[in-house]
Design an enzyme around this catalytic site. Sequence first.
Site, PDB file in Angstrom:
ATOM      1  N   PRO A  29       0.780  -1.233   0.000  1.00  0.00           N
ATOM      2  CG  PRO A  29       0.114  -0.873   2.197  1.00  0.00           C
ATOM      3  CD  PRO A  29       0.805  -1.881   1.315  1.00  0.00           C
ATOM      4  CG  ASP A  52      -0.362   0.892 -11.077  1.00  0.00           C
ATOM      5  OD1 ASP A  52      -0.292   1.035 -12.307  1.00  0.00           O
ATOM      6  OD2 ASP A  52      -1.063   0.012 -10.528  1.00  0.00           O
ATOM      7  CE  LYS A  74      -5.820   2.264 -15.006  1.00  0.00           C
ATOM      8  NZ  LYS A  74      -4.779   1.275 -14.769  1.00  0.00           N
ATOM      9  CG  ASP A 107      -2.628  -9.130  -3.937  1.00  0.00           C
ATOM     10  OD1 ASP A 107      -1.749  -9.845  -3.442  1.00  0.00           O
ATOM     11  OD2 ASP A 107      -3.398  -9.521  -4.842  1.00  0.00           O
ATOM     12  CB  THR A 135      -4.548  -6.189   0.017  1.00  0.00           C
ATOM     13  OG1 THR A 135      -5.550  -5.377  -0.597  1.00  0.00           O
ATOM     14  CG2 THR A 135      -5.120  -6.858   1.257  1.00  0.00           C
ATOM     15  CB  ALA A 136      -5.357  -1.021   1.242  1.00  0.00           C
ATOM     16  CG  MET A 187     -10.852   2.319  -5.401  1.00  0.00           C
ATOM     17  SD  MET A 187     -10.782   1.364  -6.947  1.00  0.00           S
ATOM     18  CE  MET A 187     -11.150  -0.297  -6.335  1.00  0.00           C
TER      19      MET A 187
END
Length: 272
Positions: A29, A52, A74, A107, A135-136, A187
């Site tokens: 993360p 990213d 992005k 991830d 993962t977060a 998100m």
Amino acid sequence: MSFLQNPATIIPGADSPRQGRITLVGAGPGAADHLTLRAVRCLGQADVIYYDRLVDPEVLAFARPGAECIFVGKEVGAHSWPQSRIDATIVAAALQGKHVVRLKSGDPSIFGRAGEEIAAARAHGIAIDVIPGVTAASAAAASLCQPLTLRGVTDRVVLATATCCTGDMPSGVAEMARPGTSLVFYMAMNQLDALTAQLLLAGVSPAQQVTVAANISRPDERAITTTLARLSQDCRAAQLRNPAILLIELAKLAGEAMAQVGSDPAKVVCPA
């Protein structure tokens, strides 16, 4: 552990044969030291790394000297690198015989668009593998010392996105929001009002505790704990924005908890 400062000590020799291939690597993360040893090794072997927006620049220090590092980040509403372009680019590089690393935050297999890239590689007969990352949800739970499961309280974890590809809310919120669930939304910061309404319709109490963790494992990490009723208001007041996740612990009903741990009241953890 000196190889962490010098990845060249754990990569194959220069004479090792190479074929074009793609590796999807999870960078975690934020903090570079969340990388797995396998990820460090792979970065030290890559010919080209496509990374990213949320990848910590310190992670790129593990790249092989001379490797290309190309930003393909992005943002919502600003896709100079749409997924189709990324797919085509990594495939083209691999077809040139390069070892391509697609470096993703978190991830790759959790809301990381791994499926499209795996399909693109396989469609062209390119070898591909995946190196998982932290993962977060896991990183936030560790940072907050707030476990994702708790005996007698939560016995399942649901990782969900609050922003689908169409921009709509995910379906099945009522099914997700069952007692005994640790519910984690990714998100979600642009969907707080709609998500709150969905959870209330599903029967979640307005007083339900919600933790919001932003910029997890980064120097500017922040977290607040609020209620579902005040979620949007308090996030705006705290100026919390993406990247962030919501953690909601929906405790088992008292009767369910008793059934799980037996008749000893000392072992029962009931909702507050």
